[in-house]
Design a protein around this motif. Structure first.
Motif, PDB file in Angstrom:
ATOM      1  N   TYR A 171      55.314  21.452  19.656  1.00  0.00           N
ATOM      2  CA  TYR A 171      55.761  22.827  19.405  1.00  0.00           C
ATOM      3  C   TYR A 171      57.266  22.917  19.645  1.00  0.00           C
ATOM      4  CZ  TYR A 171      56.959  27.647  20.468  1.00  0.00           C
ATOM      5  OH  TYR A 171      57.596  28.853  20.499  1.00  0.00           O
ATOM      6  N   ASN A 172      57.686  22.442  20.811  1.00  0.00           N
ATOM      7  CA  ASN A 172      59.101  22.560  21.173  1.00  0.00           C
ATOM      8  C   ASN A 172      59.994  21.791  20.201  1.00  0.00           C
ATOM      9  OD1 ASN A 172      57.169  22.768  23.439  1.00  0.00           O
ATOM     10  ND2 ASN A 172      58.974  23.441  24.589  1.00  0.00           N
ATOM     11  N   TYR A 202      57.818  34.171  20.090  1.00  0.00           N
ATOM     12  CA  TYR A 202      59.256  34.050  20.329  1.00  0.00           C
ATOM     13  C   TYR A 202      59.976  34.206  18.991  1.00  0.00           C
ATOM     14  CZ  TYR A 202      57.574  31.992  24.688  1.00  0.00           C
ATOM     15  OH  TYR A 202      56.932  31.786  25.886  1.00  0.00           O
ATOM     16  N   TYR A 249      53.311  30.577  20.787  1.00  0.00           N
ATOM     17  CA  TYR A 249      52.818  29.563  21.716  1.00  0.00           C
ATOM     18  C   TYR A 249      51.675  30.155  22.530  1.00  0.00           C
ATOM     19  CZ  TYR A 249      53.141  25.573  24.884  1.00  0.00           C
ATOM     20  OH  TYR A 249      52.883  24.423  25.598  1.00  0.00           O
ATOM     21  N   ASN A 266      54.344  19.333  23.320  1.00  0.00           N
ATOM     22  CA  ASN A 266      55.784  19.124  23.117  1.00  0.00           C
ATOM     23  C   ASN A 266      56.136  19.181  21.624  1.00  0.00           C
ATOM     24  OD1 ASN A 266      58.502  18.569  23.976  1.00  0.00           O
ATOM     25  ND2 ASN A 266      58.218  16.528  23.113  1.00  0.00           N
TER      26      ASN A 266
END
Ligand SMILES: *[C@@H]1O[C@H](CO)[C@@H](O)[C@H](O)[C@H]1NC(C)=O
Ligand SMILES: *[C@@H]1O[C@H](CO)[C@@H](O)[C@H](O)[C@H]1NC(C)=O
Length: 314
Positions: free
Chosen positions: A236-237, A269, A279, A234
């Motif tokens: 990363y997000n 992305y 990712y 999480n």
């Protein structure tokens, strides 16, 4: 028999020749040097530097920050930056944490503040010293790191945005996420992926670290392994949300999604010119350093396709 011995003698000679050539090659390489005095060093961090023998005029600088349990020397040995510096003529700074366990202080109010007198301040001073001593190019200073060094990369981007043009982050957490109010603390809420905020809140965390700064923030590539059980995925997000918030991108709407990029296990992305996330679901802690990809992102390696992009991004 005779033939065999002649053969092995000449083989031996060949081996000696190869070894001699390799030695020459090694002798031609510069070595890692410690710089004991680089200006104000409030937090006692150590500085190591790699200046290639063929250093460019007005060289670029890459600051490469080690993980917990690492050292300046170990990160020099385990990452490809020094070898790439031989090839492209830039300088590499390897800071070293002063704390036992060698994690970075990414948790105190002082380190999360521009000129706050902690680790981030010491690393910024290493850059200032290097810019002066080697007449380096102040518009081409970059930062990267793994794990604790990746956390510090985000912190450097937030506290010294005027120094760094770009950075790459290998399995870190958002700047400010590791806050504990103590020096060199460990915030398990954050490490376990339980710190959630909106892009606006994360951006406000960044802006608070250098109040009054109105310029651009570094372009960032955020790598993370989706099987990371040290700094949960999480993060990363949340990191993407943070920089999307700063740069004004919609974190839920990448403009491009590139499978198998830059390596098979990862998806890239693209959120805009200033932010990319990479990712890698099957990779744990940490995604292996992609040295040449970093240099392309920084603009040190200028390929035909990336030239226009790099040129338009300072
Ligand atoms: C850990 O960080 C979060 C933000 O990521 C913060 O809300 C929380 O209070 C911190 N924990 C401690 C013990 O400071
Ligand atoms: C985080 O982002 C990745 C990549 O976009 C996605 O696969 C994953 O579901 C997201 N995780 C959370 C908790 O939102």
């Amino acid at each position: 028999m005779k033939f065999l011995s002649v053969f092995s003698t000449s083989l031996l000679a060949l081996c000696r020749l190869t070894a001699a050539a390799e030695e020459l090659q090694l002798a031609k390489r510069a070595s890692l040097q410690q710089v004991s005095s680089f200006g104000s060093n409030p937090s006692g961090a150590k500085m190591f530097i790699y200046v290639p023998n063929n250093v460019a005029a007005q060289p670029a600088i890459v600051v490469a920050i080690h993980h917990c349990q690492g050292t300046g020397t170990s990160y020099y040995q385990s990452t490809p930056y020094a070898r790439l510096a031989d090839q492209y003529g830039f300088i590499v700074i390897y800071p070293e944490s002063p704390y036992s366990g060698t994690c970075w202080d990414v948790s105190s109010t002082a380190t999360l503040t521009h000129d706050g007198g902690a680790n981030s301040n010491s690393i910024a001073n290493m850059v200032t010293y290097t810019l002066g001593k080697y007449s380096a190019d102040a518009s081409r200073v970059y930062v990267t790191g793994s794990s604790s060094g990746a956390m510090m990369t985000n912190v450097m981007a937030a506290t010294y945005p005027e120094i760094f043009a770009a950075g790459s982050v290998y399995n870190g957490v958002p700047a400010g996420c590791f806050y504990t109010g103590t020096v060199n603390g460990w915030n398990s809420t954050c490490s376990q992926g339980n710190s959630h905020a909106t892009p606006e809140q994360w951006a406000a965390t960044v802006h608070k670290m250098y109040p009054g700064y109105a310029g651009a923030y570094p372009r960032l590539q955020i790598y993370h392994g989706g099987s990371d059980t040290t700094l949960y995925p999480n993060n990363y997000n949340e990191t993407i949300k943070q920089w999307a918030g700063v740069d004004g991108y919609n974190y839920q709407a990448p403009t491009q999604t590139l499978g198998g990029t830059p390596i098979q296990q990862c998806t890239k992305y693209v959120f805009g010119d200033r932010l990319q996330g990479i990712y890698c679901p099957s990779i744990g802690h940490t995604v292996p350093v992609q040295g040449e990809e970093d240099l392309k992102w920084f603009g040190i390696i200028v390929s035909k396709t990336s030239f226009n992009v790099a040129a338009s991004q300072r």
